[in-house]
Design a protein around this motif. Structure first.
Motif, short mmCIF file in Angstrom:
data_model
loop_
_atom_site.label_atom_id
_atom_site.label_comp_id
_atom_site.label_asym_id
_atom_site.label_seq_id
_atom_site.Cartn_x
_atom_site.Cartn_y
_atom_site.Cartn_z
N LEU A 384 67.65 65.31 32.83
CA LEU A 384 68.48 65.37 31.50
C LEU A 384 68.70 63.83 31.18
O LEU A 384 68.92 63.02 31.76
CB LEU A 384 69.70 66.24 31.12
N THR A 385 68.81 63.90 29.66
CA THR A 385 69.26 62.44 29.05
C THR A 385 70.43 62.67 28.46
O THR A 385 70.74 63.56 27.64
CB THR A 385 68.12 62.06 28.25
N VAL A 395 70.11 61.67 34.31
CA VAL A 395 70.94 62.50 35.23
C VAL A 395 70.13 63.83 35.91
O VAL A 395 69.02 64.03 34.92
CB VAL A 395 72.41 63.10 34.56
N ALA A 396 70.63 64.26 36.88
CA ALA A 396 69.76 65.65 37.18
C ALA A 396 70.98 66.52 37.53
O ALA A 396 72.11 66.33 37.90
CB ALA A 396 69.06 65.32 38.74
N VAL A 397 70.51 67.87 37.09
CA VAL A 397 71.30 68.92 37.18
C VAL A 397 71.43 69.62 38.61
O VAL A 397 70.40 69.73 39.26
CB VAL A 397 70.65 70.17 36.23
N ASP A 398 72.74 69.34 39.06
CA ASP A 398 72.86 69.95 40.36
C ASP A 398 72.79 71.63 40.24
O ASP A 398 72.87 72.25 41.14
CB ASP A 398 74.16 69.44 41.13
N GLU A 399 74.11 71.88 39.24
CA GLU A 399 74.33 73.37 39.21
C GLU A 399 74.36 73.76 37.55
O GLU A 399 75.08 72.82 36.95
CB GLU A 399 75.38 73.68 40.16
N VAL A 400 74.04 74.91 37.66
CA VAL A 400 74.40 75.43 36.32
C VAL A 400 75.38 76.47 36.33
O VAL A 400 75.34 77.48 36.80
CB VAL A 400 72.93 76.20 35.44
N ILE A 401 76.33 76.26 35.65
CA ILE A 401 77.64 77.30 35.74
C ILE A 401 77.84 77.71 34.29
O ILE A 401 78.13 77.00 33.23
CB ILE A 401 78.72 76.50 36.32
#
Length: 412
Positions: A384-385, A395-401
């Motif tokens: 994502l930007t 950035v990179a998404v580690d986790e979607v909460i």
């Protein structure tokens, strides 16, 4: 036969009246010469009062309108010859007279004949006003018909030359009374009428009796005057004398002296008139020149003539004023438009995402640049930007909460 009467043998009044009536009737009609004293006309009868010219004797007679009209114009003081029929009016026993014939006598007969001629010539139109011609203002030559060496000739010539010294006359001396007078006057009229230099003809004679002036009532003279092409002035006798020539002439002068006043202008009066006209012209020209001079002075003192550049200066000032006004108008318009732009810019900025970013927020976008507004649009390990106020972060998404799974009381 006389009646035989006495106190013892009186005659009836009626017989006496009848006797007087018989005596008067035997007298029959009589011709008398008398002077007319008075005329009284009524619808049914006219009373004529006649008087003996040498004695205080007068009678009143009744006259029929036919008889009276046949005698021509009968006026008081006229001399007449009348046929009278005396009779006795039995009821009032008065002597009365009936006029059965009436004729002018002496001068009256002459007047009646002249009146008949006058009426005949008038009926032909010889006396009509339309035939009258105007006299020339200043004739080259004046024809004069009069007796040689007469007072009338002297009056016309002297008074004319006193009025206009340069007056020219062509004089024809003729007898002005007598049997040959009429023929001589006719010849003189023809001679002067054929003269091209003669522009007016004066026929003059001094006063005299009716018989003395008969030549100027001659029918031939009247017709010659009517046929003349040259205007004719009749100056016969005095004011009260009116021969038939007066009626046919183009102008009637009361006397020979009066003729000069009609045929020629007065040189002194004309000179005064010319002088007055010149004075009026001088004043008119002076007033006109004065008005034009004043107009020229006004034009000369106008700014445009006093300073040839005045027009340019005036237009320069006008152009400068117009330019300044245009500048002010443009500036005012620019200021108004600038204010509107500032207001619009403020509104745009208030709604701009950048203002939000300046407050610490970020815009999340995927690899394609699409804005991410929900966790459902991303997955773990997705790149994502993050767009911040002063730059971007990859950035990179580690986790979607999801928000529902967040512990209560924790802040995002």
């Amino acid at each position: 036969m006389a009646l035989q009467t006495s106190p013892d043998s009186p005659a009836p009044l009626r017989e006496v009246v009848r006797g007087v009536q018989g005596w008067v009737d035997r007298l029959g009609s009589v011709w008398i010469e008398a002077q007319v004293v008075e005329l009284k006309s009524y619808p049914s009868v006219t009373f004529l009062t006649l008087r003996d010219p040498l004695a205080e004797v007068s009678v009143t007679a009744t006259v029929d309108s036919v008889v009276l009209n046949g005698a021509g114009p009968v006026q008081p003081s006229a001399q007449v010859v009348a046929e009278l029929k005396p009779y006795v009016h039995t009821k009032a026993t008065s002597l009365r007279f009936a006029c059965t014939d009436l004729r002018p006598s002496g001068q009256g007969r002459l007047l009646a004949r002249l009146e008949q001629l006058r009426q005949r010539l008038a009926a032909e139109g010889l006396f009509d006003r339309e035939r009258k011609r105007p006299l020339p203002f200043l004739p080259r030559s004046i024809g004069l018909i009069t007796a040689g060496g007469s007072a009338a000739e002297r009056d016309v010539l002297e008074n004319s030359r006193r009025r206009w010294p340069a007056a020219t006359f062509t004089v024809r001396n003729v007898p002005v009374q007598g049997q040959q007078a009429g023929l001589e006057i006719i010849t003189a009229i023809g001679h002067l009428d054929r003269d091209p230099s003669v522009e007016v003809i004066v026929i003059a004679r001094g006063g005299g009796s009716l018989e003395d002036l008969l030549a100027f009532s001659d029918e031939g003279v009247v017709r010659a005057a009517a046929a003349a092409r040259t205007p004719i002035v009749s100056a016969i006798g005095h004011e009260t004398d009116t021969p038939l020539l007066d009626h046919v002439a183009d102008l009637r002068a009361s006397t020979p002296t009066d003729a000069a006043r009609h045929i020629l202008p007065d040189a002194r009066e004309e000179a005064r008139g010319v002088q007055q006209a010149r004075q009026r012209l001088d004043r008119a020209i002076g007033n006109l020149l004065g008005a034009e001079q004043q107009r020229l002075d006004q034009l000369r003192h106008r700014p445009g003539l006093a300073n040839p550049l005045y027009g340019f200066e005036l237009r320069h000032d006008q152009i400068t004023a117009l330019r300044d006004r245009a500048r002010r108008s443009v500036q005012n318009r620019l200021q108004a438009e600038g204010s509107e732009i500032q207001q619009a810019l403020a509104r745009v900025r208030a709604m701009s995402p950048k203002a939000t970013l300046d407050r610490g927020y970020a815009i999340v976008a995927d690899a394609d640049g699409a804005t991410v507004s929900s966790v459902d649009q991303v997955s773990p390990d997705q790149a994502l930007t993050l767009r911040l106020a002063d730059g971007d972060l990859w950035v990179a998404v580690d986790e979607v909460i999801p928000r529902s799974t967040e512990p209560e009381g924790e802040q995002p």
